[in-house]
Every structure is written in C-alpha cells, then in structure tokens.
Enzyme design. Structure first.
Site, PDB file in Angstrom:
ATOM      1  CB  SER A  61      72.179  -5.814 173.493  1.00 33.88           C
ATOM      2  OG  SER A  61      71.150  -6.698 173.856  1.00 33.88           O
ATOM      3  CE  LYS A  64      72.265  -9.637 173.885  1.00 31.08           C
ATOM      4  NZ  LYS A  64      71.037  -9.424 173.110  1.00 31.08           N
ATOM      5  CE1 TYR A 189      72.681 -11.736 178.182  1.00 25.69           C
ATOM      6  CE2 TYR A 189      70.760 -11.255 179.524  1.00 25.69           C
ATOM      7  CZ  TYR A 189      71.420 -11.189 178.328  1.00 25.69           C
ATOM      8  OH  TYR A 189      70.826 -10.554 177.262  1.00 25.69           O
ATOM      9  CE1 TYR A 241      69.409  -5.671 170.284  1.00 24.86           C
ATOM     10  CE2 TYR A 241      68.217  -3.654 169.843  1.00 24.86           C
ATOM     11  CZ  TYR A 241      69.027  -4.405 170.660  1.00 24.86           C
ATOM     12  OH  TYR A 241      69.437  -3.885 171.841  1.00 24.86           O
ATOM     13  CB  VAL A 259      67.047  -2.262 175.820  1.00 26.15           C
ATOM     14  CG1 VAL A 259      66.515  -3.145 174.712  1.00 26.15           C
ATOM     15  CG2 VAL A 259      67.599  -3.070 176.968  1.00 26.15           C
TER      16      VAL A 259
HETATM   17  N1  GLN Z   1      69.649  -7.147 179.319  1.00 27.97           N
HETATM   18  C1  GLN Z   1      68.801  -7.045 178.184  1.00 27.97           C
HETATM   19  C2  GLN Z   1      68.002  -8.318 177.970  1.00 27.97           C
HETATM   20  O1  GLN Z   1      68.528  -9.369 178.024  1.00 27.97           O
HETATM   21  C3  GLN Z   1      69.613  -6.717 176.968  1.00 27.97           C
HETATM   22  C4  GLN Z   1      68.764  -6.655 175.720  1.00 27.97           C
HETATM   23  C5  GLN Z   1      69.140  -5.551 174.798  1.00 27.97           C
HETATM   24  O2  GLN Z   1      69.866  -4.616 175.115  1.00 27.97           O
HETATM   25  N2  GLN Z   1      68.570  -5.658 173.642  1.00 27.97           N
HETATM   26  O3  GLN Z   1      66.825  -8.262 177.714  1.00 27.97           O
END
Ligand code: GLN
Length: 305
Positions: A61, A64, A189, A241, A259
């Site tokens: 994430s 992002k 993605y 988050y 994650v």
């Molecule tokens: N690639 C992960 C997903 O889309 C990224 C989520 C994350 O790092 N929170 O679930």
C-alpha cells in the site's frame, strides 16, 4: 545516531512476536516475522540505518502514495477528487461496506484499496504497459535508482488470489468510477504493489515528501509542492488505515504503511524514514515498526502537532 537507532531497533524487535506476517497474499507468508530495520534520510544528505536495511521488500500500500502523486500530476486534483473523496473511513483497507452505503458511491479516499484501484486506473497511458512504464520510471526518479523494479512472484501471487480487490473493481465499474478492463487493472495494480526496494530507498522517497516534493540531493522539484501537500495530508488522515488517529497521537508524522510490513514516513523539512518489519497488528500495520516510530518520535521530537 546510528548507535541510538540500533538500540531502539533492539528494544522494538520483541514486539514482532505479538504480530503475524500477512498471509492473504501467499507469497508474503515467506517473510521473516522477526525482521526489523530502519533508515533515516536527512534532508541535508546524511543517512542513518539500523538492522538489515538493505533487505528488499515490496511496497504494497505504500505504492498508493506514489501512484497518487503521478495521477495528480497527470490529471490535476479536480479530476482525481471527482472520483475519490477526502475522508478517512474507520474501516479496514479492503472493506467494501462504505461503497454501498455512501451516495454517490465513490471511494472515500485514495489510501484504501477501492480508492487506490481507482487512482491506478487513472495513470495516463495508451496501454497497461505504457501506464506501468510511466509508474516505474516515476518511482525510479523518486529513489534516484534506475534499476528499481517489481517482484514478479509477489505480483503473480496477489494476482492469482485478489478476489476481494476484483470485487471492489466490479462494484466501482457498476457505478462508473472504473471504466476499463478489470483484469488489466488488476495486472497493473498487483505489479504496482509489488514494486520492491529497501529501507534506504524508501527513506529517500520520504525525504522528497518531507521537502514538499523537492529532491534533497539534486534540488529538483520531482513533485509539485501543492501535490506533495495533498499526498502528505492523505498520509496523515488515512495513511495508517483505520489506525491513523492513534498514529497521529503517538507518532504525529505523515506516513504510509503496507501489508509487507513497510512504513514510509516524512518529517517535514527534516528527514524521510523507511521501516521494514513484516509482523503486522490486526489492522495490517507493522507492529514492531509502529513501536520503533513511537520511540523515534519521542526521542527526536518528530511530531508535527
Ligand atoms: N496489495 C495489497 C492489497 O491490495 C495492498 C494492501 C496493503 O498494503 N494494505 O490488498
């Protein structure tokens, strides 16, 4: 400083025992739960490290924020805000719940998966390949490392299992937020999330944000100031988050987690921070990484509040 950081890493590492590595992306299960490393990249060019800071991990994430900066540069804030909101959710990062209850049905922010998928689709390019090339070249500019690439097996592992993300895409497609082919978007993605680097490179990107988009080493404005500001604001309100409030209270800096156990931090006008600790708490943030950041913030007075 290096000695102090080494001590703090040793003190924070045992917290990893209370967490768990992500397992919903099968390839991430192979991570070593007790890893913990940190790099600080000072805007004056000095850097400091502790732990195995050259070990590579995927951004997940954290990517992002990079995609968001690129899309804001491509299309401008107005077009982006037409598709994604400015509010934190209080739900987990991959939740579908608010998409159904909110009117209009658009993702609340670009740091949750629904918002990030929307943003990634907006990367300019005539094909998925062109979009990917632009994203990885932009990432290379931010790290100042042309060799930066993605981990193909992590990307494939997520692509093979991302049924929830596909559900988000189809929901968004029904509501006209996503318009293109879902499988193509998932391919892009999952590559984006699998972009791989080490703590030192991540800290360098954090330092660009800390300097309002200006590269501290080259002096070049890699990201326009107003766009860096939008990204940092999202990092404060939604970057960790649904733990962003507690993080603002305890650490108090713009930051983004993934994650894989990575965290990128930006301490305005001071430094960028890169952390890797794959054991996660139940909200999906690096458990030892959070402890370490809390210690560092207390010790060095990082909080912006
Ligand atoms: N690639 C992960 C997903 O889309 C990224 C989520 C994350 O790092 N929170 O679930």
């Amino acid at each position: 400083m290096t000695e102090e950081l080494t001590k703090m890493v040793a003190e924070a590492r045992p917290y990893a025992e209370r967490g768990k590595v992500a397992d919903y992306i099968p390839a991430l299960q192979k991570s070593n739960a007790s890893d913990l490393s940190v790099s600080i990249f000072n805007v004056n060019g000095h850097d400091y490290h502790a732990g195995d800071y050259l070990k590579k991990f995927t951004l997940q994430s954290i990517s992002k924020v990079i995609a968001l900066a690129l899309v804001l540069m491509d299309s401008g804030p107005e077009k982006v805000f037409a598709k994604v909101g400015m509010e934190p959710t209080g739900d987990s990062f991959n939740s579908i719940a608010k998409l159904e209850t909110m009117k209009p049905s658009k993702p609340l922010n670009p740091m949750i998966n629904a918002g990030a998928l929307t943003v990634t689709e907006m990367i300019k390019g005539n094909s998925s390949t062109e979009k990917w090339t632009r994203l990885i070249e932009f990432t290379a500019k931010l790290t100042n490392d042309e060799t930066v690439t993605y981990n193909a097996s992590v990307a494939q592992s997520e692509f093979d299992t991302a049924f929830l993300n596909r559900s988000l895409c189809y929901f968004l497609k029904q509501h006209g937020i996503i318009t293109g082919d879902v499988e193509e978007l998932m391919d892009l993605y999952t590559k984006q999330c699998a972009i791989e680097m080490n703590c030192s490179e991540l800290a360098r990107i954090g330092a660009v944000f800390a300097m309002d988009g200006c590269d501290p080493l080259t002096g070049k404005q890699t990201i326009p100031k107003d766009i860096a500001r939008i990204c940092k604001t999202y990092m404060v309100t939604c970057g960790m988050y649904n733990a962003s409030g507690e993080f603002a209270m305890k650490v108090g800096i713009p930051a983004k987690s993934g994650v894989s156990g990575g965290i990128m931090g930006a301490v305005p006008n001071r430094c960028g921070i890169g952390i890797f600790g794959p054991a996660l708490d139940h909200k999906g943030n690096s458990i030892a990484g959070l402890k370490l950041l809390e210690m560092m913030s207390n010790r060095y007075g990082f909080s912006i509040f």
